[in-house]
Write a protein that holds these residues in place. Structure first.
Motif, PDB file in Angstrom:
ATOM      1  N   LEU A 150       0.862  -1.180   0.000  1.00  0.00           N
ATOM      2  CA  LEU A 150       0.000   0.000   0.000  1.00  0.00           C
ATOM      3  C   LEU A 150       0.896   1.227   0.000  1.00  0.00           C
ATOM      4  N   ASN A 151       0.356   2.359  -0.397  1.00  0.00           N
ATOM      5  CA  ASN A 151       1.184   3.547  -0.599  1.00  0.00           C
ATOM      6  C   ASN A 151       1.980   3.990   0.624  1.00  0.00           C
ATOM      7  N   GLN A 152       1.449   3.807   1.818  1.00  0.00           N
ATOM      8  CA  GLN A 152       2.212   4.224   2.996  1.00  0.00           C
ATOM      9  C   GLN A 152       3.548   3.468   3.064  1.00  0.00           C
ATOM     10  N   TYR A 153       3.504   2.162   2.887  1.00  0.00           N
ATOM     11  CA  TYR A 153       4.735   1.368   2.939  1.00  0.00           C
ATOM     12  C   TYR A 153       5.578   1.595   1.688  1.00  0.00           C
ATOM     13  N   LEU A 154       4.950   1.619   0.524  1.00  0.00           N
ATOM     14  CA  LEU A 154       5.694   1.816  -0.723  1.00  0.00           C
ATOM     15  C   LEU A 154       6.420   3.156  -0.735  1.00  0.00           C
ATOM     16  N   HIS A 155       5.788   4.179  -0.190  1.00  0.00           N
ATOM     17  CA  HIS A 155       6.439   5.488  -0.086  1.00  0.00           C
ATOM     18  C   HIS A 155       7.626   5.407   0.886  1.00  0.00           C
ATOM     19  N   HIS A 156       7.444   4.679   1.962  1.00  0.00           N
ATOM     20  CA  HIS A 156       8.521   4.507   2.954  1.00  0.00           C
ATOM     21  C   HIS A 156       9.760   3.871   2.335  1.00  0.00           C
ATOM     22  N   ILE A 157       9.578   2.946   1.403  1.00  0.00           N
ATOM     23  CA  ILE A 157      10.724   2.287   0.758  1.00  0.00           C
ATOM     24  C   ILE A 157      11.032   2.908  -0.614  1.00  0.00           C
ATOM     25  N   SER A 158      10.525   4.112  -0.836  1.00  0.00           N
ATOM     26  CA  SER A 158      10.786   4.896  -2.060  1.00  0.00           C
ATOM     27  C   SER A 158      10.308   4.211  -3.343  1.00  0.00           C
ATOM     28  N   LYS A 159       9.185   3.519  -3.265  1.00  0.00           N
ATOM     29  CA  LYS A 159       8.607   2.882  -4.448  1.00  0.00           C
ATOM     30  C   LYS A 159       7.317   3.558  -4.892  1.00  0.00           C
TER      31      LYS A 159
ATOM     32  N   GLU B 209       5.488   7.680  -5.053  1.00  0.00           N
ATOM     33  CA  GLU B 209       5.718   9.117  -4.854  1.00  0.00           C
ATOM     34  C   GLU B 209       4.955   9.660  -3.651  1.00  0.00           C
ATOM     35  N   SER B 210       3.777   9.110  -3.406  1.00  0.00           N
ATOM     36  CA  SER B 210       2.928   9.625  -2.337  1.00  0.00           C
ATOM     37  C   SER B 210       2.506   8.499  -1.410  1.00  0.00           C
ATOM     38  N   LEU B 211       2.303   8.834  -0.157  1.00  0.00           N
ATOM     39  CA  LEU B 211       1.803   7.834   0.783  1.00  0.00           C
ATOM     40  C   LEU B 211       0.288   7.892   0.911  1.00  0.00           C
ATOM     41  N   HIS B 212      -0.343   8.736   0.100  1.00  0.00           N
ATOM     42  CA  HIS B 212      -1.789   8.914   0.183  1.00  0.00           C
ATOM     43  C   HIS B 212      -2.545   7.916  -0.686  1.00  0.00           C
ATOM     44  N   CYS B 213      -3.752   7.619  -0.254  1.00  0.00           N
ATOM     45  CA  CYS B 213      -4.665   6.744  -0.985  1.00  0.00           C
ATOM     46  C   CYS B 213      -5.029   7.402  -2.323  1.00  0.00           C
ATOM     47  N   LEU B 214      -5.060   6.611  -3.365  1.00  0.00           N
ATOM     48  CA  LEU B 214      -5.405   7.153  -4.685  1.00  0.00           C
ATOM     49  C   LEU B 214      -6.862   7.590  -4.771  1.00  0.00           C
ATOM     50  N   HIS B 215      -7.696   7.060  -3.895  1.00  0.00           N
ATOM     51  CA  HIS B 215      -9.122   7.371  -3.919  1.00  0.00           C
ATOM     52  C   HIS B 215      -9.505   8.471  -2.930  1.00  0.00           C
ATOM     53  N   CYS B 216      -8.687   8.660  -1.912  1.00  0.00           N
ATOM     54  CA  CYS B 216      -8.990   9.613  -0.830  1.00  0.00           C
ATOM     55  C   CYS B 216      -7.847  10.614  -0.688  1.00  0.00           C
ATOM     56  N   ARG B 217      -7.480  11.222  -1.665  1.00  0.00           N
ATOM     57  CA  ARG B 217      -6.305  12.081  -1.847  1.00  0.00           C
ATOM     58  C   ARG B 217      -5.535  12.557  -0.606  1.00  0.00           C
ATOM     59  N   ASN B 218      -6.193  12.950   0.453  1.00  0.00           N
ATOM     60  CA  ASN B 218      -5.481  13.522   1.603  1.00  0.00           C
ATOM     61  C   ASN B 218      -5.366  12.565   2.787  1.00  0.00           C
ATOM     62  N   THR B 219      -5.547  11.283   2.540  1.00  0.00           N
ATOM     63  CA  THR B 219      -5.495  10.286   3.609  1.00  0.00           C
ATOM     64  C   THR B 219      -4.395   9.280   3.302  1.00  0.00           C
ATOM     65  N   GLU B 220      -3.580   8.993   4.309  1.00  0.00           N
ATOM     66  CA  GLU B 220      -2.533   7.996   4.122  1.00  0.00           C
ATOM     67  C   GLU B 220      -3.171   6.634   3.853  1.00  0.00           C
ATOM     68  N   GLU B 221      -2.595   5.902   2.918  1.00  0.00           N
ATOM     69  CA  GLU B 221      -3.110   4.570   2.594  1.00  0.00           C
ATOM     70  C   GLU B 221      -2.457   3.546   3.527  1.00  0.00           C
TER      71      GLU B 221
END
Length: 105
Positions: A38-47, A49-61
């Protein structure tokens, strides 16, 4: 959830996942150790660009957001709540209860 739950590595976990295909066992384990793709983890490992949910723009996934809160998957969450009750609101219950796992997978 940043550390591996010792109960996951016990025989009960092996029994619980024995019938799962390897891919599902891997995804289930990733959820349990907070390394789900999910974006929170993928962002943490630089995979990602954003840690936000693609459906809820301003919420961490996060795992909790993905499984419980995200409107994109609200129908699936409703099915979980009907099957398991409001215990579903607990990630610990969802990821460690033998009653919840078949519904989650």
């Amino acid at each position: 959830m940043n550390q591996i739950d010792p109960n996951l590595l016990q025989l009960s976990f092996v029994k619980l996942t024995a019938e799962f295909p390897k891919r599902l066992t891997g995804l289930y384990m990733a959820l349990c150790i907070d390394h789900a793709p999910l974006n929170q983890y993928l962002h943490h490992i630089s995979k990602a660009e954003s840690l936000h949910c693609l459906h809820c723009r301003n919420t961490e996934e996060t795992i909790f957001h993905f499984l419980i809160i995200c409107p994109q998957y609200q129908h699936k969450c409703h099915i979980l709540i009907n099957a398991l009750g409001h215990k579903v609101m607990s990630i610990h219950f969802l990821l460690s209860s033998p009653k919840a796992t078949p519904h989650l997978i």
